[in-house]
Scaffold this motif. Sequence first.
Motif, PDB file in Angstrom:
ATOM      1  N   LEU A 241      21.053  -6.150   9.050  1.00  0.00           N
ATOM      2  CA  LEU A 241      20.247  -4.788   8.599  1.00  0.00           C
ATOM      3  C   LEU A 241      19.206  -5.253   7.461  1.00  0.00           C
ATOM      4  N   LEU A 242      18.040  -4.409   7.969  1.00  0.00           N
ATOM      5  CA  LEU A 242      16.856  -4.511   7.489  1.00  0.00           C
ATOM      6  C   LEU A 242      16.632  -3.689   6.086  1.00  0.00           C
ATOM      7  N   ASP A 243      15.747  -3.782   5.156  1.00  0.00           N
ATOM      8  CA  ASP A 243      15.567  -3.183   4.106  1.00  0.00           C
ATOM      9  C   ASP A 243      14.578  -1.677   4.301  1.00  0.00           C
ATOM     10  N   GLY A 244      14.223  -0.927   3.784  1.00  0.00           N
ATOM     11  CA  GLY A 244      13.347   0.211   3.920  1.00  0.00           C
ATOM     12  C   GLY A 244      12.120   0.153   3.453  1.00  0.00           C
ATOM     13  N   GLY A 245      11.300   1.377   3.299  1.00  0.00           N
ATOM     14  CA  GLY A 245       9.964   1.146   2.757  1.00  0.00           C
ATOM     15  C   GLY A 245       9.638   0.557   1.364  1.00  0.00           C
ATOM     16  N   LEU A 246       8.963  -0.275   1.211  1.00  0.00           N
ATOM     17  CA  LEU A 246       8.630  -0.953  -0.221  1.00  0.00           C
ATOM     18  C   LEU A 246       7.801   0.004  -0.979  1.00  0.00           C
ATOM     19  N   SER A 247       6.624   0.766  -0.239  1.00  0.00           N
ATOM     20  CA  SER A 247       5.839   1.722  -0.695  1.00  0.00           C
ATOM     21  C   SER A 247       6.657   2.921  -1.471  1.00  0.00           C
ATOM     22  N   ASN A 248       7.536   3.413  -0.802  1.00  0.00           N
ATOM     23  CA  ASN A 248       8.167   4.642  -1.464  1.00  0.00           C
ATOM     24  C   ASN A 248       9.085   4.231  -2.375  1.00  0.00           C
ATOM     25  N   GLN A 249       9.731   3.016  -2.451  1.00  0.00           N
ATOM     26  CA  GLN A 249      10.716   2.827  -3.551  1.00  0.00           C
ATOM     27  C   GLN A 249       9.748   2.474  -4.683  1.00  0.00           C
ATOM     28  N   LEU A 250       8.729   1.724  -4.820  1.00  0.00           N
ATOM     29  CA  LEU A 250       7.814   1.495  -5.843  1.00  0.00           C
ATOM     30  C   LEU A 250       7.236   2.955  -6.281  1.00  0.00           C
ATOM     31  N   ALA A 251       6.949   3.692  -5.495  1.00  0.00           N
ATOM     32  CA  ALA A 251       6.526   5.076  -6.043  1.00  0.00           C
ATOM     33  C   ALA A 251       7.628   5.753  -6.622  1.00  0.00           C
ATOM     34  N   ALA A 252       8.946   5.734  -6.307  1.00  0.00           N
ATOM     35  CA  ALA A 252       9.908   6.236  -6.983  1.00  0.00           C
ATOM     36  C   ALA A 252      10.293   5.616  -8.218  1.00  0.00           C
ATOM     37  N   GLN A 253      10.046   4.351  -8.509  1.00  0.00           N
ATOM     38  CA  GLN A 253      10.230   3.678  -9.741  1.00  0.00           C
ATOM     39  C   GLN A 253       8.802   4.268 -10.917  1.00  0.00           C
ATOM     40  N   GLY A 254       7.923   4.883 -10.334  1.00  0.00           N
ATOM     41  CA  GLY A 254       6.769   5.385 -11.241  1.00  0.00           C
ATOM     42  C   GLY A 254       5.847   4.316 -11.069  1.00  0.00           C
ATOM     43  N   CYS A 255       5.473   3.348 -10.011  1.00  0.00           N
ATOM     44  CA  CYS A 255       4.441   2.555  -9.876  1.00  0.00           C
ATOM     45  C   CYS A 255       3.056   3.498  -9.270  1.00  0.00           C
ATOM     46  N   ASP A 256       1.940   2.735  -9.681  1.00  0.00           N
ATOM     47  CA  ASP A 256       0.591   3.317  -9.055  1.00  0.00           C
ATOM     48  C   ASP A 256       0.567   2.484  -8.005  1.00  0.00           C
ATOM     49  N   LEU A 257       0.186   3.024  -6.893  1.00  0.00           N
ATOM     50  CA  LEU A 257      -0.300   2.329  -5.492  1.00  0.00           C
ATOM     51  C   LEU A 257      -1.324   2.854  -5.198  1.00  0.00           C
ATOM     52  N   SER A 258      -2.340   3.289  -6.005  1.00  0.00           N
ATOM     53  CA  SER A 258      -3.727   3.664  -5.618  1.00  0.00           C
ATOM     54  C   SER A 258      -4.755   2.442  -5.590  1.00  0.00           C
ATOM     55  N   GLY A 259      -5.793   2.778  -4.728  1.00  0.00           N
ATOM     56  CA  GLY A 259      -6.387   1.731  -4.258  1.00  0.00           C
ATOM     57  C   GLY A 259      -6.175   1.150  -3.159  1.00  0.00           C
ATOM     58  N   GLY A 260      -7.055   0.215  -2.565  1.00  0.00           N
ATOM     59  CA  GLY A 260      -6.955  -0.426  -1.154  1.00  0.00           C
ATOM     60  C   GLY A 260      -5.725  -1.455  -1.250  1.00  0.00           C
ATOM     61  N   LEU A 261      -5.312  -1.730  -2.032  1.00  0.00           N
ATOM     62  CA  LEU A 261      -4.383  -2.893  -2.206  1.00  0.00           C
ATOM     63  C   LEU A 261      -2.712  -2.431  -1.833  1.00  0.00           C
ATOM     64  N   TRP A 262      -2.323  -1.196  -2.280  1.00  0.00           N
ATOM     65  CA  TRP A 262      -1.163  -0.488  -1.964  1.00  0.00           C
ATOM     66  C   TRP A 262      -0.181  -1.284  -2.790  1.00  0.00           C
ATOM     67  N   THR A 263       0.806  -1.719  -2.259  1.00  0.00           N
ATOM     68  CA  THR A 263       1.886  -2.323  -2.679  1.00  0.00           C
ATOM     69  C   THR A 263       1.450  -3.474  -3.251  1.00  0.00           C
ATOM     70  N   GLY A 264       0.064  -4.211  -2.878  1.00  0.00           N
ATOM     71  CA  GLY A 264      -0.343  -5.462  -3.327  1.00  0.00           C
ATOM     72  C   GLY A 264      -0.845  -5.384  -4.861  1.00  0.00           C
ATOM     73  N   ARG A 265      -1.133  -3.955  -5.077  1.00  0.00           N
ATOM     74  CA  ARG A 265      -1.484  -3.755  -6.376  1.00  0.00           C
ATOM     75  C   ARG A 265      -0.493  -3.721  -7.275  1.00  0.00           C
ATOM     76  N   VAL A 266       0.698  -3.202  -6.930  1.00  0.00           N
ATOM     77  CA  VAL A 266       1.912  -3.505  -7.817  1.00  0.00           C
ATOM     78  C   VAL A 266       2.405  -5.085  -7.826  1.00  0.00           C
ATOM     79  N   LEU A 267       2.305  -5.656  -6.923  1.00  0.00           N
ATOM     80  CA  LEU A 267       2.487  -7.151  -6.716  1.00  0.00           C
ATOM     81  C   LEU A 267       1.717  -7.826  -7.687  1.00  0.00           C
ATOM     82  N   ALA A 268       0.217  -7.571  -7.832  1.00  0.00           N
ATOM     83  CA  ALA A 268      -0.416  -8.107  -8.973  1.00  0.00           C
ATOM     84  C   ALA A 268      -0.182  -7.723 -10.223  1.00  0.00           C
ATOM     85  N   GLU A 269       0.063  -6.611 -10.392  1.00  0.00           N
ATOM     86  CA  GLU A 269       0.077  -6.067 -11.862  1.00  0.00           C
ATOM     87  C   GLU A 269       1.488  -5.990 -12.418  1.00  0.00           C
TER      88      GLU A 269
END
Length: 292
Positions: free
Chosen positions: A18-46
Amino acid sequence: MPRASGPLAEALARRTVLLDGGLSNQLAAQGCDLSGGLWTGRVLAERPDQVEAAHTAYARAGAEVLITASYQIGPGHPRAADLLHRSVALAARAAEAADHEVWVAASVGPYGAVLADGSEYRGRYGLSVRELAAFHRPRVEALLAAGPDVLALETVPDPDEAQALLTVLGETDAPAWLSYTVAEGRTRSGAPLAEAFALAAAYPQVIAVGVNCCDPVEVLPALEAAAATTRTPLLAYPNDGSVWEAATATWRTPGTRPGWPTAAWRRTGARLIGGCCRIGPDRIAALAAGAR
């Protein structure tokens, strides 16, 4: 429990994983800001703690493979190597804390993902196979240096980019899966699926082939095409049927939710099954319950 000790390929020879699901939607559900070109990479950095929390949510839901937040980190980013290493380390920490064996898959997204303009859903960037290989090589090298269990060559829109990724993979002894994004029975660039899947046959490092980030209704025909061209285990992790609108950076949701005939996918040879964009821990938990 430590992260999975045996090769993922050995597990696929015995059972469905069993694989996992979408990382972006889960980060959004956690209240993270995914705006900008890096998308989930922005959360990875910040907010790396939030990335680890998202991985943990999927592991608790029953996921046995966690895909890293490296999808949109290109070699041109000034902190590329650091962020790629971090992405693997965060997934590994979540895997080690799980109560079951969990593998870490290092995401190698397509060239179009780094452009952040939706072109991973079109392909044909005007670059040669050699140029695409030169783009991907430092990313792959940095990810492998961090020690993932497998590379996820994912959301690939056309055979040219697949060939570039496979060329780089062939310079290593790392295991990997190859996953196309598809529409209307062809790759996103319009290439025949048989041609696309056949490329992997020359690379013994490829442990599975299949599709991701596509409408669930596209999965079964694509798996049937793959099964006709390879004996490699198959994989499927579609989205919820929504369409990404790059101009507005939003998802256009279908009026009806397509079904997930996972039993048919398994009968066709799927051994890695999970979700992509807009598929959360609840759906993964349901898949895990159905597999018991």
